[in-house]
Design an enzyme around this catalytic site. Structure first.
Site, PDB file in Angstrom:
ATOM      1  N   SER A 258      65.529  37.989  35.009  1.00  0.00           N
ATOM      2  CA  SER A 258      65.327  37.078  33.881  1.00  0.00           C
ATOM      3  C   SER A 258      65.117  37.922  32.639  1.00  0.00           C
ATOM      4  O   SER A 258      65.102  39.147  32.710  1.00  0.00           O
ATOM      5  CB  SER A 258      64.095  36.210  34.113  1.00  0.00           C
ATOM      6  OG  SER A 258      62.944  37.025  34.025  1.00  0.00           O
ATOM      7  N   LYS A 259      64.934  37.278  31.525  1.00  0.00           N
ATOM      8  CA  LYS A 259      64.704  38.000  30.276  1.00  0.00           C
ATOM      9  C   LYS A 259      63.489  38.924  30.382  1.00  0.00           C
ATOM     10  O   LYS A 259      63.420  39.963  29.750  1.00  0.00           O
ATOM     11  CB  LYS A 259      64.455  36.978  29.166  1.00  0.00           C
ATOM     12  CG  LYS A 259      65.566  36.967  28.142  1.00  0.00           C
ATOM     13  CD  LYS A 259      65.108  36.353  26.837  1.00  0.00           C
ATOM     14  CE  LYS A 259      65.806  36.972  25.648  1.00  0.00           C
ATOM     15  NZ  LYS A 259      67.238  37.057  25.741  1.00  0.00           N
ATOM     16  N   ARG A 260      62.552  38.518  31.205  1.00  0.00           N
ATOM     17  CA  ARG A 260      61.304  39.258  31.296  1.00  0.00           C
ATOM     18  C   ARG A 260      61.475  40.626  31.994  1.00  0.00           C
ATOM     19  O   ARG A 260      60.872  41.605  31.600  1.00  0.00           O
ATOM     20  CB  ARG A 260      60.298  38.392  32.083  1.00  0.00           C
ATOM     21  CG  ARG A 260      58.875  38.831  32.049  1.00  0.00           C
ATOM     22  CD  ARG A 260      58.024  37.857  32.867  1.00  0.00           C
ATOM     23  NE  ARG A 260      58.640  37.566  34.172  1.00  0.00           N
ATOM     24  CZ  ARG A 260      58.655  38.409  35.186  1.00  0.00           C
ATOM     25  NH1 ARG A 260      58.079  39.579  35.082  1.00  0.00           N
ATOM     26  NH2 ARG A 260      59.246  38.076  36.320  1.00  0.00           N
TER      27      ARG A 260
END
Ligand code: GLU
Length: 487
Positions: A258-260
């Protein structure tokens, strides 16, 4: 994975944003499989969710695939025998099939409201039952139907899931079994007649004569529902496509990417200056391997070596460092003209140059000295801007690093040596400075040259110093050294 027919494999995204790493890995495997087998790649846009899939995202998806070099044989722009290839243009086809399923009693009208479904779901959860449709509208009497209609209810079309199980052989996972008690009757079409994914995907895979479905593992659980639709369409079991569910792509921390924990949008990789071939090379390694611990492969090698047998079923982990290393290798493998072609947009977009012929000549002469040093094209502007800035000034924080007595002495000695050089090429500059600063002053190279580097490039990180001085020219180099010598 063998199949007697000519291979027809599809990539069928629902672009609700930029294509992400997972989508592209799927597209790449679909493409590689089609090219390896000499089959066809069908590109289908699943845009029945018109609120989330917009024209902008569809166009971006088309452009991204082209940029990556993943060409398709049928689909948007190229057309084909089984089009249209946008599901939003096929709504009447799905409606016809939904009606046929109703007529055959494979499907039924379901009048339950969202609130009622939710209420019953809560009860199921509380009593530890698997949540899902309970079959309430399966066998409504004519009276009951009439009552719902009178009350103004509009029904959805729901597929009847028979008792039993669905078993199929996944080309990557082997035999997969779904017991139908966990696959409740499912919605095919909404009350407004619009189709749901399961209906559209299965109908299209059949009508487009898809032979192989290679896609992400997140879709594995939808397979028994799709197979149910094939059955209702009268497709024979030996005509079902072969399914191959690709392993999940996880982030460094083993959580779903994910973006994280890693960048997901392909647009970001493009902005950073990852080459399409590096992205494809790296993504190919997420779940597949060419064997022999080989990691740097060309697109041609991918096509030659790609088989589904070599796809792993366990999750793949995204490793940015490895991607960067591969990108660096691909950059080093570029010819000067290719490198120039990639570099110019980065320099122009960041306003380091405006794109005039004389600037391009300077860039061309400078690129060879940074080709070994960068891993992403986005590093180029900062590396080369010292050659182009008008009113060059060393920033105060860098200046403070060279205002001590030792640095000032280095700069003065260096200035006196380079001022008298008759030939301004990097070997002459280097040998004269080495004699003066290393041999005569006895300094360590790092200490000797970092002051000079800051003086002429404005940064302690720069392309190789002597080549930089050569490119800058004698006059500008001398002016810059003089400017940082304290008065
Ligand atoms: N359109 C689906 C999605 O983007 C994938 C369809 C499929 O490959 O079966 O999730």
């Amino acid at each position: 994975m063998s199949n007697k027919q000519a291979v027809r494999v599809r990539f069928a995204p629902s672009p609700t944003g930029d294509l992400h790493v997972g989508n592209i890995r799927t597209a790449l495997f679909d493409w590689a499989y089609a090219r390896h087998t000499g089959g066809k790649l069908i590109f289908r846009i699943e845009d029945t969710d018109t609120e989330r899939v917009t024209d902008q995202y569809i166009n971006a998806a088309i452009e991204t695939l082209k940029w990556l070099g993943l060409n398709w044989d049928e689909g948007p722009e190229v057309g084909g025998e089984y089009g249209p290839y946008l599901q939003s243009q096929r709504l009447d086809i799905y409606a016809t099939w939904a009606q046929k399923f109703l007529d055959q009693k494979d499907a039924y009208h379901c009048y339950c409201s969202a609130d009622e479904l939710e209420e019953r779901r809560q009860v199921q959860m509380k009593s530890n039952q698997a949540p899902g449709y309970d079959g309430k509208c399966r066998d409504l009497s004519a009276d009951q139907i009439e009552k719902f209609k009178q009350a103004g209810r509009k029904p959805v079309v729901r597929m009847r899931m028979p008792d039993g199980e669905t078993v199929f052989t996944d080309a990557i996972r082997g035999e997969v079994k779904f017991e139908h008690k966990y696959v409740p009757d499912f919605v095919l079409a909404r009350a407004d007649g619009s189709p749901l994914y399961t209906l559209a995907v299965a109908v299209d895979d059949v009508l487009m004569k898809i032979t192989h479905v290679l896609r992400g593992e997140d879709l594995l659980s939808s397979t028994p529902r799709q197979i149910r639709v094939y059955q209702a369409m009268g497709v024979k079991i030996e005509e079902y496509p072969i399914f191959a569910h690709l392993p999940f792509v996880m982030g460094q921390d083993n959580a779903k990417l994910s973006k994280r924990n890693g960048e997901v949008s392909i647009a970001w990789y493009r902005e950073q200056g990852f080459l399409p071939e590096a992205i494809c090379n790296y993504l190919a390694l997420l779940g597949w391997s060419p064997g022999d611990d080989k990691e740097n492969i060309t697109m041609a090698e991918l096509v030659e070596l790609f088989t589904v047998e070599r796809v792993n079923s366990s999750p793949a982990r995204f490793d940015m460092k490895k991607l960067e290393a591969i990108n660096g290798d691909k950059i080093r493998a570029l010819t000067l003209d290719e490198f120039l072609g990639w570099a110019l947009p980065f320099l122009i977009n960041s306003k380091v140059i405006s794109g005039q012929a004389d600037e391009i000549e300077v860039v061309k002469s400078a690129l060879p000295i940074i080709q070994e040093r960068i891993v992403k094209l986005a590093e180029i502007p900062a590396m080369l801007s010292f050659l182009f800035v008008k009113d060059f000034k060393v920033a105060p924080e860098e200046l403070s690093k060279i205002s001590d007595a030792a640095s000032q002495n280095v700069l003065k000695v260096a200035l006196s040596k380079v001022e008298v050089l008759s030939s301004w090429d990097h070997t002459s500059i280097e040998s004269s400075l080495r004699v003066a600063l290393i041999e005569e002053l006895g300094l360590k190279p790092r200490v000797a040259f970092s002051a000079l580097r800051i003086a002429v490039t404005g940064s302690h990180i720069s392309p190789p110093l002597f080549e930089s001085l050569q490119l800058l020219g004698k006059e500008r180099s001398i002016d810059r050294i003089k400017a940082v010598i304290s008065k």
